[in-house]
Structure formats: C-alpha cells, structure tokens
Design a protein around this motif. Structure first.
Motif, PDB file in Angstrom:
ATOM      1  N   MET A  82       0.711  -1.032   0.011  1.00  0.00           N
ATOM      2  CA  MET A  82      -0.002  -0.022   0.044  1.00  0.00           C
ATOM      3  C   MET A  82       1.064   1.401   0.054  1.00  0.00           C
ATOM      4  SD  MET A  82      -2.921  -1.184   2.784  1.00  0.00           S
ATOM      5  CE  MET A  82      -4.434   0.120   2.185  1.00  0.00           C
ATOM      6  N   ALA A  83       1.949   1.313   0.700  1.00  0.00           N
ATOM      7  CA  ALA A  83       2.895   2.382   0.911  1.00  0.00           C
ATOM      8  C   ALA A  83       3.468   2.627  -0.704  1.00  0.00           C
ATOM      9  CB  ALA A  83       4.125   2.253   1.832  1.00  0.00           C
ATOM     10  N   THR A  84       3.740   1.635  -1.601  1.00  0.00           N
ATOM     11  CA  THR A  84       4.284   2.031  -2.693  1.00  0.00           C
ATOM     12  C   THR A  84       3.095   2.746  -3.616  1.00  0.00           C
ATOM     13  OG1 THR A  84       3.671   0.008  -3.702  1.00  0.00           O
ATOM     14  CG2 THR A  84       5.834   0.131  -2.733  1.00  0.00           C
ATOM     15  N   ARG A  85       1.862   2.610  -3.190  1.00  0.00           N
ATOM     16  CA  ARG A  85       0.811   3.303  -3.881  1.00  0.00           C
ATOM     17  C   ARG A  85       0.391   4.664  -3.581  1.00  0.00           C
ATOM     18  NH1 ARG A  85      -2.907  -1.203  -2.683  1.00  0.00           N
ATOM     19  NH2 ARG A  85      -4.310   0.397  -2.364  1.00  0.00           N
ATOM     20  N   ALA A  86       1.003   4.884  -2.391  1.00  0.00           N
ATOM     21  CA  ALA A  86       0.780   6.367  -1.736  1.00  0.00           C
ATOM     22  C   ALA A  86       1.257   7.338  -2.703  1.00  0.00           C
ATOM     23  CB  ALA A  86       1.358   6.357  -0.375  1.00  0.00           C
ATOM     24  N   PRO A  87       0.215   8.539  -2.743  1.00  0.00           N
ATOM     25  CA  PRO A  87       0.523   9.648  -3.625  1.00  0.00           C
ATOM     26  C   PRO A  87       1.973  10.052  -3.558  1.00  0.00           C
ATOM     27  CG  PRO A  87      -1.595   9.707  -2.774  1.00  0.00           C
ATOM     28  CD  PRO A  87      -1.051   8.613  -1.990  1.00  0.00           C
ATOM     29  N   ALA A  88       2.357  10.242  -2.208  1.00  0.00           N
ATOM     30  CA  ALA A  88       3.770  11.073  -2.096  1.00  0.00           C
ATOM     31  C   ALA A  88       5.024  10.124  -2.760  1.00  0.00           C
ATOM     32  CB  ALA A  88       3.992  11.156  -0.642  1.00  0.00           C
ATOM     33  N   ARG A  89       4.663   8.767  -2.511  1.00  0.00           N
ATOM     34  CA  ARG A  89       5.451   7.884  -3.031  1.00  0.00           C
ATOM     35  C   ARG A  89       5.600   7.694  -4.627  1.00  0.00           C
ATOM     36  NH1 ARG A  89       8.698   6.277   1.070  1.00  0.00           N
ATOM     37  NH2 ARG A  89       7.409   5.590   2.929  1.00  0.00           N
ATOM     38  N   ARG A  90       4.450   7.815  -5.222  1.00  0.00           N
ATOM     39  CA  ARG A  90       4.692   8.020  -6.470  1.00  0.00           C
ATOM     40  C   ARG A  90       5.236   9.347  -7.140  1.00  0.00           C
ATOM     41  NH1 ARG A  90      -1.156   7.612  -7.789  1.00  0.00           N
ATOM     42  NH2 ARG A  90      -1.724   7.130  -5.965  1.00  0.00           N
ATOM     43  N   ALA A  91       4.904  10.365  -6.518  1.00  0.00           N
ATOM     44  CA  ALA A  91       5.480  11.570  -6.861  1.00  0.00           C
ATOM     45  C   ALA A  91       7.099  11.474  -6.737  1.00  0.00           C
ATOM     46  CB  ALA A  91       4.790  12.776  -6.023  1.00  0.00           C
ATOM     47  N   ALA A  92       7.630  10.822  -5.694  1.00  0.00           N
ATOM     48  CA  ALA A  92       9.018  10.804  -5.490  1.00  0.00           C
ATOM     49  C   ALA A  92       9.342   9.807  -6.655  1.00  0.00           C
ATOM     50  CB  ALA A  92       9.384  10.327  -4.195  1.00  0.00           C
ATOM     51  N   ALA A  93       8.951   8.747  -6.979  1.00  0.00           N
ATOM     52  CA  ALA A  93       9.502   7.637  -7.973  1.00  0.00           C
ATOM     53  C   ALA A  93      10.067   8.410  -9.228  1.00  0.00           C
ATOM     54  CB  ALA A  93       8.556   6.806  -8.110  1.00  0.00           C
TER      55      ALA A  93
END
Length: 173
Positions: free
Chosen positions: A162-173
């Motif tokens: 779930m953490a990999t789907r978090a908006p902040a995570r996607r923006a950082a990738a």
C-alpha cells in the motif's frame, strides 16, 4: 486472537489464592523478511494507526515500528482527523468502531482532504463487512482485513504494498 494473528503464543500460569500470570510471546522480526536490495520506499512508510483498543493499537505500533515504519497513533476519530489535518501519512490503518467519530466518518473526511482521495487505507474489522457497509468501503476505496485472521507477515506485506501506492511515493519515484 490478536496474539495468534501476530504468530505469537499466550501462556497461562494460575493457582487458586495465588492469582494468574499471562505471558505473551511475539516473534522477533526476522531480517530476512525484508529482501536485500529492496528499495527503501517499498519497505518503510509513515503509517497512522487509528484504533481505540489500547492493546491492539500498541501491538500494531510495535510490529510496524520493528520493521522500520514510522508510526503515529490515534485512539479516537477526532484525534485521527486532527492528525490527518496536520499532514497525511503514506498509509492509514483504521478501525471502524471508534469514539468521537467512527471510522466511516474519518474515511469520508480523509477522502475530502487535499491528497486524501488517493491515500491507501487498510480497514481492520472484527467482522466481514456486507451490504451497505461493504458498499460504503468500496466507494471510499478502502481495503479490508479481518482482525482475527491477519498474520504479521501478511499485514506487513500489505502495508508495504500500500505504501508504494501512496501519492507521495508515486511523486518521488
């Protein structure tokens, strides 16, 4: 049930006139549970645990913290909403039966916050939601896990996924 769900044991030593001693043993986190070379984003998350039962909340906090996650907690809906207003985590673990604002209210308010509409939420429920409850949770895009059947490894895997789907995570990738 919670100790068994976390793959632990409970021992009882009891004698009349002497009292009872309960011993809870939980497995230590194994270093092998985190794959070597796995990206940091996939294994560490900022998690908000919202649970009114002190022992469950503390257990979830210990399990998550021992695996590298940063954990904030709230014991009621009002405290959860205040915490969410101050900043969104990567994942929310949410009990539905809460004082001062139930889990459905917290979830609806979260979904109306800027950035909250895509935030992963894992609802912990004592029973399988059905009918209107299940419909509401689907509409609010929440995953559901049954408290009595969730094991440590599965719980941690879900949080990492779930953490990999978090908006902040996607923006950082």
């Amino acid at each position: 049930k919670f100790v068994q769900a976390m793959e632990g044991t409970v021992e009882l030593d009891s004698a009349p006139g002497r009292g009872s001693t309960f011993t809870v043993r939980l497995p230590a986190p194994a270093a092998a549970e985190i794959a070597p070379g796995a990206p940091v984003e996939s294994r560490m998350a900022n998690v908000l645990v919202v649970e009114d039962d002190d022992s469950v909340r503390e257990l979830l906090q210990k399990v998550l913290s021992s695996h590298g996650h940063q954990v904030a907690t709230a014991s009621c809906g009002a405290t959860a909403l205040q915490s969410l207003a101050e900043g969104l985590p990567d994942v929310v673990v949410l009990d539905l039966m809460l004082p001062h604002a139930n889990g459905y209210d917290v979830l609806r308010m979260l979904r109306s916050m800027k950035g909250g509409d895509q935030l992963p939420v894992l609802v912990l429920s004592a029973h399988e939601p059905w009918g209107a409850e299940a419909d509401q949770l689907r509409e609010l895009s929440a995953e559901v896990a049954l408290k009595g059947s969730l094991h440590t490894h599965d719980f941690l895997a879900r949080i990492s996924r779930m953490a990999t789907r978090a908006p902040a995570r996607r923006a950082a990738a």
